[in-house]
Motif scaffolding. Structure first.
Motif, PDB file in Angstrom:
ATOM      1  N   LYS A  53      73.530 -10.385 -11.589  1.00  0.00           N
ATOM      2  CA  LYS A  53      73.551  -9.477 -12.750  1.00  0.00           C
ATOM      3  C   LYS A  53      72.158  -9.270 -13.351  1.00  0.00           C
ATOM      4  O   LYS A  53      71.730  -8.137 -13.583  1.00  0.00           O
ATOM      5  N   LYS A  54      71.435 -10.350 -13.565  1.00  0.00           N
ATOM      6  CA  LYS A  54      70.122 -10.258 -14.205  1.00  0.00           C
ATOM      7  C   LYS A  54      69.148  -9.435 -13.371  1.00  0.00           C
ATOM      8  O   LYS A  54      68.415  -8.582 -13.902  1.00  0.00           O
ATOM      9  N   GLU A  55      69.145  -9.666 -12.055  1.00  0.00           N
ATOM     10  CA  GLU A  55      68.202  -8.954 -11.183  1.00  0.00           C
ATOM     11  C   GLU A  55      68.573  -7.481 -11.047  1.00  0.00           C
ATOM     12  O   GLU A  55      67.700  -6.606 -11.012  1.00  0.00           O
ATOM     13  N   ILE A  56      69.872  -7.204 -10.954  1.00  0.00           N
ATOM     14  CA  ILE A  56      70.309  -5.811 -10.835  1.00  0.00           C
ATOM     15  C   ILE A  56      70.028  -5.054 -12.127  1.00  0.00           C
ATOM     16  O   ILE A  56      69.679  -3.863 -12.098  1.00  0.00           O
ATOM     17  N   LEU A  69      81.138  -8.906  -5.856  1.00  0.00           N
ATOM     18  CA  LEU A  69      79.744  -9.024  -5.472  1.00  0.00           C
ATOM     19  C   LEU A  69      79.049  -7.667  -5.510  1.00  0.00           C
ATOM     20  O   LEU A  69      79.551  -6.690  -4.973  1.00  0.00           O
ATOM     21  N   ARG A  70      77.900  -7.615  -6.172  1.00  0.00           N
ATOM     22  CA  ARG A  70      77.091  -6.397  -6.196  1.00  0.00           C
ATOM     23  C   ARG A  70      75.792  -6.670  -5.450  1.00  0.00           C
ATOM     24  O   ARG A  70      75.149  -7.698  -5.683  1.00  0.00           O
ATOM     25  N   VAL A  71      75.415  -5.745  -4.577  1.00  0.00           N
ATOM     26  CA  VAL A  71      74.220  -5.923  -3.758  1.00  0.00           C
ATOM     27  C   VAL A  71      73.419  -4.635  -3.706  1.00  0.00           C
ATOM     28  O   VAL A  71      73.967  -3.565  -3.443  1.00  0.00           O
ATOM     29  N   ILE A  72      72.115  -4.727  -3.958  1.00  0.00           N
ATOM     30  CA  ILE A  72      71.197  -3.627  -3.676  1.00  0.00           C
ATOM     31  C   ILE A  72      70.478  -4.017  -2.393  1.00  0.00           C
ATOM     32  O   ILE A  72      69.787  -5.045  -2.348  1.00  0.00           O
ATOM     33  N   GLN A  73      70.667  -3.237  -1.354  1.00  0.00           N
ATOM     34  CA  GLN A  73      70.116  -3.584  -0.045  1.00  0.00           C
ATOM     35  C   GLN A  73      69.208  -2.476   0.480  1.00  0.00           C
ATOM     36  O   GLN A  73      69.447  -1.290   0.251  1.00  0.00           O
ATOM     37  N   LEU A  74      68.174  -2.891   1.178  1.00  0.00           N
ATOM     38  CA  LEU A  74      67.310  -1.947   1.864  1.00  0.00           C
ATOM     39  C   LEU A  74      67.145  -2.434   3.291  1.00  0.00           C
ATOM     40  O   LEU A  74      66.831  -3.610   3.525  1.00  0.00           O
ATOM     41  N   ASN A  75      67.394  -1.549   4.260  1.00  0.00           N
ATOM     42  CA  ASN A  75      67.397  -1.905   5.673  1.00  0.00           C
ATOM     43  C   ASN A  75      66.423  -1.008   6.428  1.00  0.00           C
ATOM     44  O   ASN A  75      66.487   0.211   6.317  1.00  0.00           O
ATOM     45  N   LYS A 125      75.586   5.375  -9.090  1.00  0.00           N
ATOM     46  CA  LYS A 125      76.274   4.185  -8.618  1.00  0.00           C
ATOM     47  C   LYS A 125      75.752   2.934  -9.332  1.00  0.00           C
ATOM     48  O   LYS A 125      76.526   2.058  -9.739  1.00  0.00           O
ATOM     49  N   LEU A 126      74.422   2.859  -9.510  1.00  0.00           N
ATOM     50  CA  LEU A 126      73.833   1.710 -10.208  1.00  0.00           C
ATOM     51  C   LEU A 126      74.291   1.677 -11.664  1.00  0.00           C
ATOM     52  O   LEU A 126      74.615   0.617 -12.196  1.00  0.00           O
ATOM     53  N   LYS A 127      74.348   2.838 -12.284  1.00  0.00           N
ATOM     54  CA  LYS A 127      74.814   2.927 -13.671  1.00  0.00           C
ATOM     55  C   LYS A 127      76.267   2.456 -13.773  1.00  0.00           C
ATOM     56  O   LYS A 127      76.649   1.763 -14.716  1.00  0.00           O
ATOM     57  N   GLU A 128      77.055   2.811 -12.785  1.00  0.00           N
ATOM     58  CA  GLU A 128      78.469   2.409 -12.737  1.00  0.00           C
ATOM     59  C   GLU A 128      78.592   0.893 -12.598  1.00  0.00           C
ATOM     60  O   GLU A 128      79.426   0.261 -13.263  1.00  0.00           O
ATOM     61  N   VAL A 129      77.768   0.301 -11.751  1.00  0.00           N
ATOM     62  CA  VAL A 129      77.783  -1.150 -11.547  1.00  0.00           C
ATOM     63  C   VAL A 129      77.395  -1.880 -12.835  1.00  0.00           C
ATOM     64  O   VAL A 129      78.030  -2.867 -13.213  1.00  0.00           O
ATOM     65  N   ILE A 130      76.374  -1.391 -13.529  1.00  0.00           N
ATOM     66  CA  ILE A 130      75.954  -2.000 -14.800  1.00  0.00           C
ATOM     67  C   ILE A 130      77.079  -1.898 -15.826  1.00  0.00           C
ATOM     68  O   ILE A 130      77.344  -2.849 -16.571  1.00  0.00           O
ATOM     69  N   SER A 131      77.764  -0.750 -15.856  1.00  0.00           N
ATOM     70  CA  SER A 131      78.899  -0.577 -16.792  1.00  0.00           C
ATOM     71  C   SER A 131      80.010  -1.563 -16.485  1.00  0.00           C
ATOM     72  O   SER A 131      80.623  -2.129 -17.394  1.00  0.00           O
ATOM     73  N   ASN A 132      80.266  -1.804 -15.212  1.00  0.00           N
ATOM     74  CA  ASN A 132      81.306  -2.757 -14.812  1.00  0.00           C
ATOM     75  C   ASN A 132      80.926  -4.171 -15.226  1.00  0.00           C
ATOM     76  O   ASN A 132      81.781  -4.963 -15.625  1.00  0.00           O
ATOM     77  N   TYR A 133      79.647  -4.499 -15.119  1.00  0.00           N
ATOM     78  CA  TYR A 133      79.183  -5.814 -15.573  1.00  0.00           C
ATOM     79  C   TYR A 133      79.516  -6.007 -17.046  1.00  0.00           C
ATOM     80  O   TYR A 133      80.032  -7.046 -17.458  1.00  0.00           O
TER      81      TYR A 133
END
Length: 311
Positions: free
Chosen positions: A213-216, A167-173, A234-242
């Protein structure tokens, strides 16, 4: 009227202005006689510092450096020198970080951070006056919307990737529910699907999530973490993993064969199969459903979850 005031100040509604103000909303404050912001990321601090200084023709910011408790003196000196060289300014104050509580537990941060302050009642008044105008214009202009998100996500956003279920999550709190609700409006305006504002009852805050995946990938396309180097990486890494975990139609046949081999040995749930094949949980579940429909294996409900086994 706000627009007349904006014209009088000779300010332009630029992405740099929007990005800087939204960063301050996320990780700073606009007081009566002071505007301040703080962060541990060098790129974020320098970007906002340079943009604000240029836009408002500001000079002589007050810069303080806060370092982790129990840090060695030599390490602190080297950290300060590194920040001073990067920012092009000398530090005005050095402070030791106090141990704080997060979720009821003591937390001793191991990262330093820098705070920038501009002591100016005029600047504070200008920012407060133009803020309602910015909020209105942001929802009418995609370029400004993107800049707003880049600023506030650089300040308060985060991205996590869980290996267990992929699971990949972009979160803002944030504590401010109204700001979270506004972020939702901006995301909706840019057609980025999101969770909407959700309460975090344990911490008395509100959060908004972006998953899928599409939203990220949309977030990557607008360079969401443009001014935060760590999160951008980190975001670039997540996209590469996808991309590494994508399964083509041709590969699906091989995956079906792999699942069948695994189920020859034992009955498993979807998460266990996902882990054994190093495949995302969502992709595993899709293939399991397709295989079940084609009667490649059977599926039984044990009262808690579906268990897959060979026919």
């Amino acid at each position: 009227n706000g627009l007349k005031f904006l014209n009088l100040t000779s300010l332009k509604l630029s992405p740099e202005l929007i990005r800087s103000i939204s960063f301050i909303i996320g990780d700073g404050s606009i007081d009566k006689k002071r505007v301040r912001f703080t962060n541990s990321n060098k790129l974020a601090i320098k970007s906002v510092l340079l943009d604000l200084s240029k836009i408002f023709k500001l000079k002589e910011p007050w810069i303080s450096f806060t370092y982790p408790k129990n840090s060695k003196k030599s390490k602190v000196i080297n950290l300060v020198k590194g920040w001073e060289f990067y920012l092009g300014y000398k530090m005005n104050g050095l402070y030791k970080k106090h141990i704080t509580k997060i979720k009821g537990r003591f937390f001793n941060s191991k990262k330093e951070y820098v705070e920038i302050s501009f002591h100016s009642s005029t600047l504070s008044e200008i920012v407060k006056k133009i803020l309602p105008i910015l909020r209105r214009e942001i929802l009418l202009n995609k370029l400004l919307s993107i800049a707003y998100l880049q600023g506030i996500y650089a300040a308060e956003g985060n991205i996590t990737s869980r290996e267990k279920n992929k699971l990949r999550v972009i979160q803002l709190n944030m504590k401010d529910k109204d700001e979270i609700a506004y972020i939702k409006k901006v995301l909706d305006f840019l057609d980025i699907r999101n969770s909407g504002e959700k309460p975090d009852l344990k911490n008395n805050t509100w959060y908004i999530n972006i998953t899928g995946k599409k939203e990220i990938e949309k977030c990557a396309n607008i360079d969401l973490f443009r001014i935060n180097s760590e999160r951008k990486y980190k975001l670039k890494e997540v996209i590469s993993n996808y991309k590494r975990n994508q399964v083509s139609h041709v590969q699906s046949k091989y995956r079906f064969f792999q699942i069948k081999e695994v189920l020859e040995l034992e009955a498993l749930n979807s998460l266990e199969i996902s882990n054994k094949l190093n495949m995302s949980l969502i992709r595993t579940q899709v293939l399991l459903k397709e295989g079940f429909d084609r009667r490649l294996w059977s599926r039984n409900w044990n009262g808690v979850e579906f268990i897959y086994e060979k026919n």
